[in-house]
Enzyme design. Structure first.
Site, mmCIF file in Angstrom:
data_model
loop_
_atom_site.group_PDB
_atom_site.id
_atom_site.type_symbol
_atom_site.label_atom_id
_atom_site.label_comp_id
_atom_site.label_asym_id
_atom_site.label_seq_id
_atom_site.Cartn_x
_atom_site.Cartn_y
_atom_site.Cartn_z
ATOM 1 N N HIS A 1 -32.708 -15.624 11.786
ATOM 2 C CA HIS A 1 -33.061 -15.120 12.991
ATOM 3 C C HIS A 1 -33.302 -13.596 12.932
ATOM 4 C CE1 HIS A 1 -28.898 -14.116 12.311
ATOM 5 N NE2 HIS A 1 -28.341 -15.127 12.629
ATOM 6 N N ASP B 1 -31.242 -20.939 16.871
ATOM 7 C CA ASP B 1 -29.948 -20.206 16.736
ATOM 8 C C ASP B 1 -29.245 -20.337 18.139
ATOM 9 O OD1 ASP B 1 -27.835 -18.795 16.003
ATOM 10 O OD2 ASP B 1 -28.733 -16.955 16.350
ATOM 11 N N HIS C 1 -32.278 -23.582 12.521
ATOM 12 C CA HIS C 1 -31.120 -22.755 12.592
ATOM 13 C C HIS C 1 -30.323 -23.326 13.953
ATOM 14 C CE1 HIS C 1 -28.672 -18.889 12.270
ATOM 15 N NE2 HIS C 1 -28.315 -19.491 13.092
ATOM 16 N N HIS D 1 -27.261 -14.408 7.075
ATOM 17 C CA HIS D 1 -26.891 -13.666 8.431
ATOM 18 C C HIS D 1 -27.082 -12.146 7.855
ATOM 19 C CE1 HIS D 1 -25.341 -12.990 12.710
ATOM 20 N NE2 HIS D 1 -25.346 -11.636 11.960
HETATM 21 C C1 NCD Z 1 -23.759 -17.458 16.820
HETATM 22 C C2 NCD Z 1 -22.387 -18.501 17.024
HETATM 23 O O1 NCD Z 1 -22.129 -18.535 18.221
HETATM 24 O O2 NCD Z 1 -21.988 -19.385 16.153
HETATM 25 N N1 NCD Z 1 -23.901 -16.329 17.702
HETATM 26 C C3 NCD Z 1 -24.878 -15.823 17.718
HETATM 27 O O3 NCD Z 1 -24.693 -15.065 18.562
HETATM 28 N N2 NCD Z 1 -26.149 -16.087 17.022
HETATM 29 C C4 NCD Z 1 -23.630 -17.027 15.133
HETATM 30 C C5 NCD Z 1 -24.977 -16.534 14.656
HETATM 31 O O4 NCD Z 1 -25.621 -17.105 14.239
HETATM 32 O O5 NCD Z 1 -24.696 -15.393 14.582
HETATM 33 ZN ZN ZN Z 2 -26.642 -18.612 14.248
#
Ligand code: NCD
Ligand code: ZN
Length: 333
Positions: free
Chosen positions: A165, A237, A12, A131
C-alpha cells in the site's frame, strides 16, 4: 458496454475472522479470483496450523464461489525448520513494524533482529511483504521507511520484496531503483488525499494507515497505475471494522472497499482513457511478478449504474464501505 476481466486479484486483503469474515469474504469472492490474505488477526496467523485452519474458514465463508486465498504468515523470527514447514502453505510473510497499524503489536521492533529470518526467506524464495512505515510524524512515516526498503533491496537482491500500500511519489520512484522491489497500491490512495480525510468534515471511513498524502503523491501513484507499471499491483487493503469502531471518538484505521473496488477502478481507468491497462493492474502484473496462476474466472463489468450501499450487514455485523450511497457508472454483472 461490457468489460471482461480475467482472474482479477486483490494482492492485499483483510478478511478478519468469525462473523465479520462471513460478511466480507463472499463480497471479495464475488469480484476476485483470489487475494493475498493478511495475517493480522488476534493472535496473528503464524504457524502452519493457524494458516491451514484460517484458510479452511475462509473457503467455507466463500461457499461455492471460485476464490483462492493466498495465505500469509505474520513475520517473526522463524527458524529454518519452521520456514521449511510453512513454505508450502504460504504465499509470503508479512512484516509489520511493531505497533504501526491494527493488530501489529507483535511486529518487528528493530530490523536488525529480523535479518536472519529474512536471509533464509531469500534462500527459500519466500516473498517478503512489508508494511513500510516508521514511527515518525504521520505524514513522513512512509518516506522515512524508504531507507529500510533500500537497505533490504540491496542486501537481499534475490528476495522478492513488496512495498505494501504505497502512498507517496517517492515510493513510486524507489520502485524503479531496484528490480526486486514491487508494490501494491489501494483504490483509495489513487483517488483521495489527506484533504478528503480531514480537510473538511472528518471522514472516518476514509481513515487508514498509511494515511492518504498530498495531491502530487496521489498523482504519481495514479500515473504509475494508468501507465501500466509492471511492478505495481492492485491491493485493496480493504480493511473492515465494525461501524461502532469507525464512527467513534477513537476511529480504527482501515477503509472497506472490497465490494466496490472493481467498479470504482473501472470508472477511474475509463475516466483517464486507460481501460486497456486495467487487466495488467488487477491481475497480469501480479501473475508475472510472483509466477502464480490464479483460478480461471471471468469477471464481467457492465456500464450500468451501481448505487453503493450505505452499509453491508449480515451475521450481526455492520460495515460502511467507502463512498457509501454514491452512484458509480459501472457495476458487476
Ligand atoms: C489495516 C487493518 O485494519 O487491519 N488498516 C489499515 O488502515 N490499512 C492494517 C494495515 O494494513 O495497515
Ligand atoms: Zn493492510
Amino acid at each position: 458496454m461490457k468489460l471482461e476481466l480475467n482472474s482479477p486479484l486483490d494482492m492485499h486483503l483483510h478478511l478478519r475472522d468469525g462473523d465479520m469474515m462471513k460478511l466480507v469474504a463472499p463480497l471479495s469472492a464475488d469480484s476476485f479470483a483470489g487475494a493475498v490474505i493478511m495475517p493480522n488477526l488476534v493472535p496473528p496467523v503464524s504457524s502452519v496450523e493457524e494458516v491451514k485452519s484460517y484458510k479452511i474458514r475462509i473457503l467455507e465463508a466463500c461457499g461455492d464461489r471460485v476464490f483462492k486465498p493466498y495465505m500469509t504468515a505474520f513475520f517473526k523470527n522463524y527458524t529454518e525448520e519452521e520456514l521449511t514447514q510453512l513454505k508450502d502453505y504460504i504465499f509470503g510473510i508479512k512484516l509489520y513494524p511493531a505497533g504501526a497499524t491494527t493488530n501489529s503489536d507483535g511486529g518487528v521492533k528493530a530490523m536488525q533482529e529480523a535479518e536472519k529470518t529474512i536471509s533464509i526467506m531469500q534462500e527459500m524464495g519466500i516473498p517478503l511483504l512489508v508494511h513500510g512505515e516508521s514511527h515518525g510524524f504521520v505524514m513522513d512515516r512512509e518516506a522515512e521507511f524508504l531507507a529500510v526498503y533500500r537497505d533490504l533491496a540491496s542486501r537481499f537482491p534475490k528476495l522478492r520484496i513488496c512495498m505494501e500500500h504505497i502512498t507517496t511519489a517517492s515510493a513510486v520512484k524507489l520502485l524503479d531503483e531496484f528490480e526486486n522491489l514491487c508494490a501494491t497500491v489501494t483504490l483509495q490512495h489513487l483517488i483521495i488525499t489527506l484533504d478528503d480525510v480531514a480537510g473538511g468534515m472528518l471522514r472516518p471511513h476514509l481513515f487508514c494507515k498509511p494515511i492518504a498524502k498530498r495531491p502530487e503523491d496521489r498523482e504519481a501513484l495514479l500515473q504509475a497505475a494508468l501507465s501500466g507499471h509492471s511492478r505495481l499491483m492492485f491491493g485493496s487493503d480493504s480493511a473492515p471494522h465494525p461501524i461502532h469502531a469507525k464512527e467513534s471518538c477513537g476511529c480504527a484505521a482501515g477503509v472497506f472497499t472490497a465490494p466496490l473496488a472493481l467498479p470504482r477502478l473501472t470508472t477511474l481507468f475509463e475516466e483517464h482513457g486507460c481501460l486497456d491497462k486495467l487487466q495488467g493492474f488487477v491481475s497480469d502484473n501480479a501473475c508475472k511478478l510472483y509466477g502464480i496462476t490464479p483460478p480461471v474466472k471471468k469477471v464481467t463489468l457492465i456500464r450500468e449504474s451501481m448505487e453503493i450501499p450505505t452499509a453491508y450487514e449480515a451475521h450481526g455485523q455492520k460495515v460502511v464501505p467507502m463512498d457509501a450511497g454514491c452512484v458509480l457508472p459501472w457495476r458487476l454483472a
